[in-house]
Design a protein around this motif. Structure first.
Motif, PDB file in Angstrom:
ATOM      1  N   UNK A  48       0.826  -1.208   0.000  1.00 50.79           N
ATOM      2  CA  UNK A  48       0.000   0.000   0.000  1.00 50.79           C
ATOM      3  C   UNK A  48       0.861   1.259   0.000  1.00 50.79           C
ATOM      4  N   UNK A  49       1.927   1.246   0.818  1.00 43.50           N
ATOM      5  CA  UNK A  49       2.842   2.391   0.842  1.00 43.50           C
ATOM      6  C   UNK A  49       3.437   2.606  -0.547  1.00 43.50           C
ATOM      7  N   UNK A  50       3.914   1.552  -1.161  1.00 49.18           N
ATOM      8  CA  UNK A  50       4.525   1.665  -2.490  1.00 49.18           C
ATOM      9  C   UNK A  50       3.533   2.196  -3.518  1.00 49.18           C
ATOM     10  N   UNK A  51       2.268   1.850  -3.359  1.00 48.75           N
ATOM     11  CA  UNK A  51       1.240   2.304  -4.297  1.00 48.75           C
ATOM     12  C   UNK A  51       0.969   3.801  -4.132  1.00 48.75           C
ATOM     13  N   UNK A  52       0.843   4.255  -2.888  1.00 46.86           N
ATOM     14  CA  UNK A  52       0.448   5.640  -2.653  1.00 46.86           C
ATOM     15  C   UNK A  52       1.626   6.618  -2.619  1.00 46.86           C
ATOM     16  N   UNK A  53       2.823   6.153  -2.234  1.00 49.63           N
ATOM     17  CA  UNK A  53       3.970   7.054  -2.146  1.00 49.63           C
ATOM     18  C   UNK A  53       4.609   7.213  -3.524  1.00 49.63           C
ATOM     19  N   UNK A  54       3.920   7.979  -4.364  1.00 52.51           N
ATOM     20  CA  UNK A  54       4.343   8.192  -5.738  1.00 52.51           C
ATOM     21  C   UNK A  54       4.256   9.681  -6.073  1.00 52.51           C
ATOM     22  N   UNK A  55       4.996  10.161  -7.070  1.00 51.17           N
ATOM     23  CA  UNK A  55       4.944  11.583  -7.433  1.00 51.17           C
ATOM     24  C   UNK A  55       3.537  12.102  -7.698  1.00 51.17           C
ATOM     25  N   UNK A  56       2.647  11.234  -8.195  1.00 57.25           N
ATOM     26  CA  UNK A  56       1.274  11.668  -8.474  1.00 57.25           C
ATOM     27  C   UNK A  56       0.554  12.113  -7.205  1.00 57.25           C
ATOM     28  N   UNK A  57       1.032  11.647  -6.047  1.00 59.97           N
ATOM     29  CA  UNK A  57       0.437  12.022  -4.765  1.00 59.97           C
ATOM     30  C   UNK A  57       0.588  13.513  -4.496  1.00 59.97           C
ATOM     31  N   UNK A  58       1.641  14.123  -5.055  1.00 60.83           N
ATOM     32  CA  UNK A  58       2.029  15.485  -4.682  1.00 60.83           C
ATOM     33  C   UNK A  58       0.999  16.534  -5.095  1.00 60.83           C
ATOM     34  N   UNK A  59       0.459  16.422  -6.292  1.00 62.26           N
ATOM     35  CA  UNK A  59      -0.302  17.512  -6.905  1.00 62.26           C
ATOM     36  C   UNK A  59      -1.417  18.056  -6.032  1.00 62.26           C
ATOM     37  N   UNK A  60      -2.187  17.187  -5.390  1.00 62.32           N
ATOM     38  CA  UNK A  60      -3.350  17.634  -4.627  1.00 62.32           C
ATOM     39  C   UNK A  60      -3.083  17.702  -3.128  1.00 62.32           C
TER      40      UNK A  60
ATOM     41  N   UNK B 132      10.434  26.827   5.195  1.00 62.22           N
ATOM     42  CA  UNK B 132       9.585  27.881   5.756  1.00 62.22           C
ATOM     43  C   UNK B 132       8.153  27.741   5.259  1.00 62.22           C
ATOM     44  N   UNK B 133       7.961  27.651   3.946  1.00 64.32           N
ATOM     45  CA  UNK B 133       6.591  27.556   3.446  1.00 64.32           C
ATOM     46  C   UNK B 133       5.970  26.226   3.850  1.00 64.32           C
ATOM     47  N   UNK B 134       6.800  25.198   4.022  1.00 68.05           N
ATOM     48  CA  UNK B 134       6.294  23.915   4.489  1.00 68.05           C
ATOM     49  C   UNK B 134       5.699  23.999   5.881  1.00 68.05           C
ATOM     50  N   UNK B 135       6.294  24.829   6.719  1.00 64.69           N
ATOM     51  CA  UNK B 135       5.771  24.994   8.073  1.00 64.69           C
ATOM     52  C   UNK B 135       4.378  25.626   8.047  1.00 64.69           C
ATOM     53  N   UNK B 136       4.186  26.611   7.187  1.00 62.19           N
ATOM     54  CA  UNK B 136       2.854  27.199   7.031  1.00 62.19           C
ATOM     55  C   UNK B 136       1.892  26.177   6.422  1.00 62.19           C
ATOM     56  N   UNK B 137       2.375  25.424   5.439  1.00 68.61           N
ATOM     57  CA  UNK B 137       1.512  24.437   4.771  1.00 68.61           C
ATOM     58  C   UNK B 137       1.017  23.394   5.764  1.00 68.61           C
ATOM     59  N   UNK B 138       1.895  22.896   6.617  1.00 69.62           N
ATOM     60  CA  UNK B 138       1.483  21.899   7.607  1.00 69.62           C
ATOM     61  C   UNK B 138       0.563  22.510   8.653  1.00 69.62           C
ATOM     62  N   UNK B 139       0.847  23.741   9.057  1.00 68.79           N
ATOM     63  CA  UNK B 139       0.021  24.420  10.057  1.00 68.79           C
ATOM     64  C   UNK B 139      -1.395  24.636   9.550  1.00 68.79           C
ATOM     65  N   UNK B 140      -1.533  24.868   8.264  1.00 67.89           N
ATOM     66  CA  UNK B 140      -2.854  25.133   7.672  1.00 67.89           C
ATOM     67  C   UNK B 140      -3.505  23.879   7.097  1.00 67.89           C
ATOM     68  N   UNK B 141      -2.863  22.731   7.273  1.00 68.92           N
ATOM     69  CA  UNK B 141      -3.329  21.496   6.620  1.00 68.92           C
ATOM     70  C   UNK B 141      -4.490  20.851   7.358  1.00 68.92           C
TER      71      UNK B 141
ATOM     72  N   UNK C 227      -0.961  19.287   0.319  1.00 67.72           N
ATOM     73  CA  UNK C 227      -0.289  20.530   0.746  1.00 67.72           C
ATOM     74  C   UNK C 227       1.219  20.523   0.551  1.00 67.72           C
ATOM     75  N   UNK C 228       1.852  19.339   0.512  1.00 65.16           N
ATOM     76  CA  UNK C 228       3.304  19.314   0.296  1.00 65.16           C
ATOM     77  C   UNK C 228       3.675  19.847  -1.080  1.00 65.16           C
ATOM     78  N   UNK C 229       2.692  19.932  -1.985  1.00 70.62           N
ATOM     79  CA  UNK C 229       2.981  20.449  -3.327  1.00 70.62           C
ATOM     80  C   UNK C 229       3.530  21.867  -3.272  1.00 70.62           C
ATOM     81  N   UNK C 230       3.149  22.634  -2.260  1.00 67.68           N
ATOM     82  CA  UNK C 230       3.635  24.013  -2.146  1.00 67.68           C
ATOM     83  C   UNK C 230       5.127  24.016  -1.881  1.00 67.68           C
ATOM     84  N   UNK C 231       5.634  23.007  -1.171  1.00 69.92           N
ATOM     85  CA  UNK C 231       7.082  22.903  -0.930  1.00 69.92           C
ATOM     86  C   UNK C 231       7.817  22.573  -2.221  1.00 69.92           C
ATOM     87  N   UNK C 232       7.241  21.664  -3.007  1.00 74.95           N
ATOM     88  CA  UNK C 232       7.872  21.257  -4.256  1.00 74.95           C
ATOM     89  C   UNK C 232       7.866  22.377  -5.291  1.00 74.95           C
TER      90      UNK C 232
END
Length: 256
Positions: free
Chosen positions: A10-22, A39-48, A24-29
């Motif tokens: 399950x981890x291998x299935x979901x932990x893929x680049x396609x996961x990023x787009x939707x 820095x922006x990651x800290x705001x992203x996690x705080x607002x997640x 909040x970690x996408x803002x870091x990328x």
């Protein structure tokens, strides 16, 4: 309870680049500079929390206000000069007063410790990241004497029995390497990470037999993390992908 090979699948299935787009970690990328990402990651996690579409919209708004230079904006933040930039920023209970105090205090701590990783800190002899989370939240609340008490609702602490989901999520982003997580930090090891626990991941963990405790509190975090550490001692937080993916999308292997 699923066996470890099924969970890893399950981890291998979901932990893929396609996961990023939707997510909040996408803002870091979206940033290439390490300092901007943390820095922006800290705001992203705080607002997640809440609708992911709204979260991403709010983070875009915040980046525009920071002129797409989050590290520079925060490091050079002057409340007398810059507070108006954040005066109308709101996400759920994260009000303008919170955003201004959060940014000002983070700026003060960056000047004191050099970067966000050092604010959290960690020692190799600490069994997990709980003290790092406690240090960060305490330092954020005490660095300035006029910090509003209401900011504490956005800075969870293990000592108050909170699950600390958003700060644990942020640490996963910063510490783990992979196609999704950034792997920027070295002072905290993947083996020290804790599972980000909320109502959704907690429900899936109980269904899978990974968690017995009924409350989604700090004791539940430790129980779930210990269980996942027994499956993978060096990287227990990897199973967050299985729990999140099952809750969000269901089991892709249900009929196989």
């Amino acid at each position: 309870m699923l066996n470890v090979s099924e969970l890893d699948r399950l981890v291998d299935y979901f932990e893929q680049p396609a996961f990023i787009a939707d997510d909040p970690i996408s803002i870091c990328h979206a940033f290439s500079d390490r300092a901007d990402q943390e820095v922006i990651g800290l705001y992203a996690a705080t607002l997640a929390w809440g609708s992911r579409t709204i979260i991403l919209s709010k983070l875009e708004d915040l980046c525009i206000r920071m002129q797409f230079k989050p590290w520079s904006f925060v490091r050079n933040f002057n409340p007398d000069r810059d507070s108006e930039i954040l005066r109308t920023f709101v996400h759920r209970t994260f009000q303008p007063e919170d955003c201004i105090a959060f940014t000002h205090n983070l700026s003060l701590l960056i000047h004191q410790y050099g970067n966000v990783e050092n604010i959290f800190g960690c020692s190799p002899d600490e069994p997990d990241a709980r003290q790092s989370i406690e240090r960060f939240s305490t330092r954020m609340m005490t660095i300035h004497p006029d910090t509003p008490a209401r900011l504490s609702k956005h800075l969870a602490r293990p000592s108050r029995a909170s699950a600390c989901k958003r700060l644990s999520l942020y640490l996963r982003w910063m510490v783990r390497s992979g196609p999704v997580d950034l792997g920027l930090w070295r002072k905290i090891k993947p083996s020290q990470l804790l599972l980000p626990l909320d109502i959704h991941s907690g429900r899936q963990a109980r269904i899978l037999g990974l968690l017995q405790r009924k409350m989604n509190d700090w004791k539940a975090v430790i129980e779930l993390t210990d269980t996942c550490r027994s499956l993978n001692q060096s990287d227990p937080a990897r199973y967050d992908y299985a729990l999140f993916g099952l809750g969000m999308y269901g089991n892709p292997f249900a009929d196989s």
